[in-house]
Every structure is written in C-alpha cells, then in structure tokens.
Design an enzyme around this catalytic site. Structure first.
Site, PDB file in Angstrom:
ATOM      1  N   SER A 141      -4.557  -2.550 -45.469  1.00 23.12           N
ATOM      2  CA  SER A 141      -4.087  -2.308 -46.790  1.00 23.12           C
ATOM      3  C   SER A 141      -4.360  -0.703 -46.965  1.00 23.12           C
ATOM      4  CB  SER A 141      -4.625  -3.162 -47.789  1.00 23.12           C
ATOM      5  OG  SER A 141      -3.939  -2.922 -48.988  1.00 23.12           O
ATOM      6  N   GLU A 237       5.842  -9.444 -48.273  1.00 22.87           N
ATOM      7  CA  GLU A 237       4.921  -8.672 -49.019  1.00 22.87           C
ATOM      8  C   GLU A 237       5.488  -7.467 -49.533  1.00 22.87           C
ATOM      9  OE1 GLU A 237       1.627  -6.226 -47.413  1.00 22.87           O
ATOM     10  OE2 GLU A 237       1.905  -7.272 -45.841  1.00 22.87           O
ATOM     11  N   HIS A 267       0.030 -10.674 -48.345  1.00 20.54           N
ATOM     12  CA  HIS A 267      -0.477  -9.500 -47.960  1.00 20.54           C
ATOM     13  C   HIS A 267      -1.787  -9.759 -47.302  1.00 20.54           C
ATOM     14  CE1 HIS A 267      -1.766  -5.015 -48.663  1.00 20.54           C
ATOM     15  NE2 HIS A 267      -2.859  -5.632 -49.343  1.00 20.54           N
TER      16      HIS A 267
END
Length: 306
Positions: A141, A237, A267
């Site tokens: 991320s 996502e 995600h």
C-alpha cells in the site's frame, strides 16, 4: 464482507470528518497488545537513526539475502506490530532476514522523512555485511510507494542498488483522477471514492517529496535505473490502476515487472495471510521472486569467451 462492514465504514467516516482527532497513531500500539500467534522466528529490535525497526529471521534463514520492508497504512498509521506476522511469513518464504522499518509518519513528519528512514534501513542492512545484490526492497500500500521511492533515493545517492522491488497493492500515483474514473471506484471493499479525494487533498497539503530531487509519484519518476519489480494487487481494489500504470511505466523504461492481479481479494490481502490461502500463496510468490533476483551466479557455469 468484514472489510466492507468494518474498514470501509471507518474510512467513510474519516472522509466525512477528516479533521477530527482520529487515533491513527495508536493503532500499532494497540496491535502490540494483542496476543501473538506462535512463531519460531527470531525477532531483534533495531534502532535506526530516527526510528525503530525490527530484524525478523525465520529459523535457518540464509545469511546471503535480506529484505527491507516498508509497511502500509496511508503514511498515517500501522507499523511494526501490525506487520510482524507478514514479515515472519515473508522471511520463511524468501529464506531471508526482513528488516521492518517503523518509519516516521504523517502528520507529525513529512513523507520525505519516511523515505530517509527507508534509506537508513538500507544502510543498516549493508552494515550487517549484505551486498546490494543480496537486498530486495518491499512494501504494501503506502509502503509500496515508499519501497519505490526509497530505492530511487538510494540509487540516486549511490547508497545502494538493490536487487529487486516487491510490492503489494502499491500506491504509486498521487493524482486520483485515473482511480476515480476506474470502475473499481465503486467496487472496492475497503476504500471509497470520497475518501480517496480527501486523502489526495491531504497529501497536497503535507507536500509530497518533490522539493528534494524526488518526483511526487513513482509513476512520474525516471525508472530506468530500477531493478526487476514484482507487484501483487486485487483486481477489484481502488489501487488497481496504480499497479497497472506502474507496470506500464516500468515496461516503457525497459524494467522487468511481474504484475499479478488477484480476483475476489481485498486491498493488501496478504496482510491477512493467517486466514486467506490466497494471501499465503502471494507471499510464496514474492519469496520465490526474492530468491530469484538475489541468486548467486554459478561461476562454474559461466564460460570464458574463446
């Protein structure tokens, strides 16, 4: 379903009231209070120049490869405690030591501080006796953003030229327009389009690291100096466009990029590898990638030109 009911609603609430005193800084501390799953990994606390870190090694780990890991959390939250289990699994899969960097976060610090902490982590690994071609930089991320930017910073400063980069659901493009136009803007089980817009404005206010020779986003950087890359992301996502655009830009720069899109996942799904078999499989793929790019050349197989 759990992500939609819990995480997405928290994100939605934050988007409606982003100026409240949200306890993001306490999340990692709370995670540290939870009982740990049994693990045989050896865990060594590390103090870098400006932050904490943790050196994680599965039993019998090879001394010839290492991973620098930058955790996710929107540059605001999470840390060593939330990502320790993932680091343990990754250490075992890659047969490598893993240094998780508890980098400095927004809003108390700038993103450039987190990048500097990543470079500090690379220096620590180098001081342990590892060579550049034995090190892979990884992250998930926001940590994926930091993995790319840390590697670019290290190469630019001639600190190190890592052997590879491995990312999970990486945030690579600070411009939200491509993501907001994508069909996943309404399908993502974790983030809302409104939250993305608010987050993008927040990043504009805190100033992304464009003023110290860094580009605002990895996708806008000069990428030709980067080593081979692996990217894993969910096909549903909100950050899927970031993964695909980064893969396109890397290919255009002549850099190998292995992009894996996983159907039916959330995600950053490998963070839930304890309950998701797909997460465990993705970690194994990353481990194979780390082993491959750090493999020593067999001198006996190299022929001397006649």
């Amino acid at each position: 379903m759990a992500s939609r009911l819990l995480v997405k609603n928290v994100v939605r609430a934050w988007a409606m009231q982003p100026n409240l005193n949200w306890p993001f800084a306490q999340v990692d501390g709370l995670a540290g209070l939870l009982p740990r799953l049994r693990s045989s990994a050896v865990i060594e606390p590390v103090r870098l120049e400006n932050c904490r870190a943790e050196w994680v090694r599965a039993p019998g780990t090879s001394p010839t490869r290492a991973i620098l890991y930058m955790h996710g959390g929107a540059f605001l939250t999470c840390g060593i405690n939330t990502h320790r289990a993932l680091a343990c699994r990754l250490s075992r899969a890659a047969d490598a030591g893993v240094l998780i960097v508890g980098y400095r976060k927004l809003p108390s610090h700038q993103i450039i501080d987190a990048i500097d902490d990543g470079v500090s982590g690379l220096n620590w690994i180098l001081q342990r006796g590892y060579d550049d071609d034995q090190i892979v930089v990884a992250g998930d991320s926001a940590g994926g953003y930091l993995a790319f930017m840390t590697t670019l910073a290290a190469i630019g400063a001639q600190v190190a030229s890592p052997a590879g980069i491995a990312t999970i659901s990486p945030f690579t493009d600070a411009d939200p327009s491509r993501k907001l136009k994508h069909r996943n803007a309404s399908r993502c089980s974790m983030f809302t389009a409104a939250a993305l817009s608010i987050f993008s404005r927040f990043l504009d206010e805190v100033k992304l690291p464009a003023n110290r020779g860094h580009d605002v986003s990895p996708v806008d950087a000069e990428l030709s100096s980067l080593p081979p890359v692996m990217i894993h992301a969910s096909s549903d996502e909100l950050l899927r466009p970031d993964a695909e655009l980064m893969a396109e830009r890397l290919a255009a720069s002549g850099v190998r990029c292995d992009l894996h899109l996983w159907d039916g996942q959330i995600h950053d799904f490998p963070i839930a590898a304890d309950i998701l078999p797909e997460g465990r499989r993705a970690i194994r793929y990353i481990g194979d990638f780390v082993r491959e790019v750090t493999a020593e050349v067999d001198a006996s197989a190299v022929r001397t030109p006649a």
